[in-house]
Enzyme design. Structure first.
Site, PDB file in Angstrom:
ATOM      1  CB  CYS A  52      -0.906   0.032   1.233  1.00  0.00           C
ATOM      2  SG  CYS A  52      -1.900  -1.441   1.499  1.00  0.00           S
ATOM      3  CG  ASP A  84      -4.655  -2.297   8.857  1.00  0.00           C
ATOM      4  OD1 ASP A  84      -3.715  -1.781   9.492  1.00  0.00           O
ATOM      5  OD2 ASP A  84      -5.801  -1.833   8.848  1.00  0.00           O
ATOM      6  CB  CYS A 125      -1.959   1.296   4.610  1.00  0.00           C
ATOM      7  SG  CYS A 125      -2.596  -0.326   5.098  1.00  0.00           S
ATOM      8  CG  ASP A 126      -6.899  -0.172   5.963  1.00  0.00           C
ATOM      9  OD1 ASP A 126      -6.554  -0.145   4.778  1.00  0.00           O
ATOM     10  OD2 ASP A 126      -7.523  -1.114   6.470  1.00  0.00           O
ATOM     11  CE  LYS A 127      -7.187   1.132  10.989  1.00  0.00           C
ATOM     12  NZ  LYS A 127      -6.957   0.174   9.902  1.00  0.00           N
ATOM     13  CB  CYS A 197      -6.636  -3.988   0.324  1.00  0.00           C
ATOM     14  SG  CYS A 197      -5.245  -4.575   1.319  1.00  0.00           S
ATOM     15  CD  GLU A 449      -8.703  -3.550  10.410  1.00  0.00           C
ATOM     16  OE1 GLU A 449      -9.054  -2.413  10.069  1.00  0.00           O
ATOM     17  OE2 GLU A 449      -8.075  -4.317   9.668  1.00  0.00           O
ATOM     18  CB  SER A 475     -10.487  -6.107   8.014  1.00  0.00           C
ATOM     19  OG  SER A 475     -10.185  -5.807   6.677  1.00  0.00           O
TER      20      SER A 475
END
Length: 561
Positions: A52, A84, A125-127, A197, A449, A475
């Site tokens: 990511c 993650d 990425c996510d955060k 992702c 998660e 997630s």
């Protein structure tokens, strides 16, 4: 005379009593003529250990080159990230959500201490994404977010793959649905290169929402990581940051209650991650906007689910790019249908409606996006559940495929690891409600998660036969009949701490209730015999986080005491 735009950096560059600061700026390569130019912090969450984020440094370099052409000074900065996907199901996942706070803190720290005039943030990425916007809102100076972009899909044996394919493959192997060779080939081919992702998981959920909120340029969220579109965006973003500087347009001019609702509405239409609840609670606090769990339910009641996107659907973000034409096409459709507010200001300096004027109309032929009059589900998949198990709220992700009601016997685990072992060893039976507790913000600590157990459940064929509830979170890749964010959490003495194997639990996603069917006298008896466990971590960042983090129902923030 040209308007001065170096409102902050001049406190360093034009202050005659700071010779050491000037000497250090000369050492960076600045010339005397550069001291009158505005300075832009180009912040990326670059690091090599995660697909990511692996390409973000290259995007930052392109942005810096573009910045220079606008007679601005750009300084590249990197902040942390946590993968993650790599940490999922390990103790490392406890750092994922807390990393959001570190990212916000570090952005605030470096930009404010060095007096940069504006910021371009490049999350992957996510955060990274909520961490970036929280930091930018605290600073409140001209800023733009450039999303690193989504990964391309993998392929094996004629099937499209993504990261969730690899998780579910283990469940399929354990239940003898695929061979060891097939399993390894799925894992090897799930992630073919750089990018976040690919489904409507947390990264793409938050990117889509922030574009709709106006903090990204149009198409940023849906332009793939390796596309020409992403390169063009990096080359053009300097024009827009200069415009923001000249007009002094700041994040709090853009992030309003209306724009937040726009972002959430789009995310719910697309079937986005439940993590958006945590993140938007935190974003709202940073923007000084009153927003609560009840607002999410209000919005979800009004908004249909129209996105046929993974994890519960069939398509990926790259399909939105290739076949729909990008997220702006969907935004324009929702604007035309009166779902979104078009008057909100954006980083282009124009309103959301003005940005959409030359965007083509939507095409429904690929069944990636369904029309509002024939939705996948008539209302949103985000359900805020209350009841004796979660008097302060919990979050369910109900797309309709799982049904809307579940009642079953509790199968209780005090850690994710215990639950994963039981699922993989075929020790979970139909009509069970799997309970995973002591994994909340304080109990985890870090509220990890639960993609592993949900993927194992789906891979084992139990997706419609069991439910899973937790004081942890899920997630964006999770699907099935799942309820997370149960508040109060077990460590804080929430009722989830007193559930026993065999207790009946009822989940009603129509009435938005979650109930432990045990009488009050028995509950009080259990509470009297309960001793609160001590924190699992005794020092370091996670210890500090557990001591100060707010409950999930308040966004898990650490800057309010």
């Amino acid at each position: 005379m040209k308007k001065r735009i170096n409102h902050f950096s001049k406190k360093i560059t034009e202050e005659q009593n700071l010779p050491a600061a000037h000497a250090m700026l000369y050492a960076t390569g600045m010339k005397e003529s550069d001291f009158l130019k505005a300075q832009i912090g180009i912040i990326s969450n670059w690091y090599e250990g995660n697909p990511c984020n692996i390409h973000l440094d290259q995007l930052a370099k392109k942005i810096k080159s573009s910045i220079k052409k606008r007679y601005l000074i750009g300084f590249q900065i990197t902040t942390i990230g946590v993968s993650d996907g790599i940490t999922m199901g390990t103790s490392g996942m406890r750092y994922s959500l807390p990393s959001r706070e570190l990212i916000a803190d570090s952005i605030e720290t470096v930009i404010d201490s060095h007096y940069y005039d504006g910021v371009i943030s490049i999350p992957g990425c996510d955060k990274n994404i909520p961490g970036s916007i929280i930091g930018l809102l605290r600073l409140n100076r001209p800023s733009i977010i450039v999303y690193g972009g989504s990964i391309s899909s993998g392929y094996y044996n004629g099937n499209k793959l993504d990261i969730v394919s690899s998780f579910e493959a283990l469940g399929k192997k354990k239940s003898c649905k695929i061979t060891e060779i097939e399993y390894k080939n799925i894992v090897k081919n799930s992630c073919p290169g750089p990018g976040a992702c690919g489904g409507m998981y947390t990264a793409n959920t938050m990117a889509s929402a922030l574009e709709c909120m106006g903090m990204m340029l149009p198409y940023s969220s849906s332009s793939p990581s390796t596309s020409k579109n992403k390169i063009v965006e990096c080359e053009e973003v300097s024009k827009y940051i200069l415009n923001l500087l000249e007009k002094n347009i700041k994040p709090k001019d853009i992030v309003t209650k209306d724009s937040i609702e726009n972002g959430i509405k789009l995310a719910i239409c697309l079937g986005g991650s439940t993590n958006l609840v945590l993140h938007f609670l935190a974003i709202s606090k940073s923007a000084n906007i009153n927003f609560s769990l009840k607002d999410f339910q209000r919005i979800s009641d009004q908004i249909p689910l129209i996105g046929n996107l993974k994890p519960s659907g069939n398509f990926l973000m790259e399909d939105i790019h290739m076949y729909i034409g990008g997220i702006p096409v969907i935004i324009k459709y929702l604007l035309n249908e009166g779902i979104l507010s078009g008057n909100c200001l954006t980083v282009t300096g124009k309103t959301l409606s003005e940005n959409m004027e030359n965007v083509p109309n939507i095409n429904f032929s690929h069944k990636i996006i369904y029309p509002l009059d024939n939705p996948i589900k008539k209302n949103g998949h985000i359900r805020i559940l209350y009841g004796n198990l979660s008097p302060e709220g919990s979050v369910a992700k109900i797309t309709g495929k799982e049904g809307t009601f579940f009642r079953g016997k509790a199968n209780v685990f005090n850690s994710e690891e215990e639950a994963n072992i039981a699922i993989l060893n075929n020790q979970i039976y139909s009509e069970s409600v799997i309970v995973i507790r002591y994994v909340g913000p304080k109990g985890g600590p870090g509220m990890p998660e639960m993609l592993k157990p949900t993927s194992y459940i789906m891979g084992s064929g139990l997706g419609k036969k069991v439910a899973l509830i937790t004081d942890g979170r899920f997630s964006g890749g999770s699907h099935g009949f799942v309820v997370g964010h149960i508040t109060p959490e077990a460590l804080s003495g929430g009722l989830i701490a007193f559930v026993k194997n065999g207790d009946f639990i009822k989940i009603d996603a129509e009435k938005n209730t979650i109930t432990l069917e045990v009488d009050e006298e028995e509950i009080q008896k259990r509470k009297k015999s309960w001793t609160p466990p001590s924190l699992k971590i005794k020092k370091g960042y996670l210890y500090k986080y557990a001591k100060i983090v707010s409950p999930a129902s308040q966004g898990c923030v650490t800057d309010e005491f």
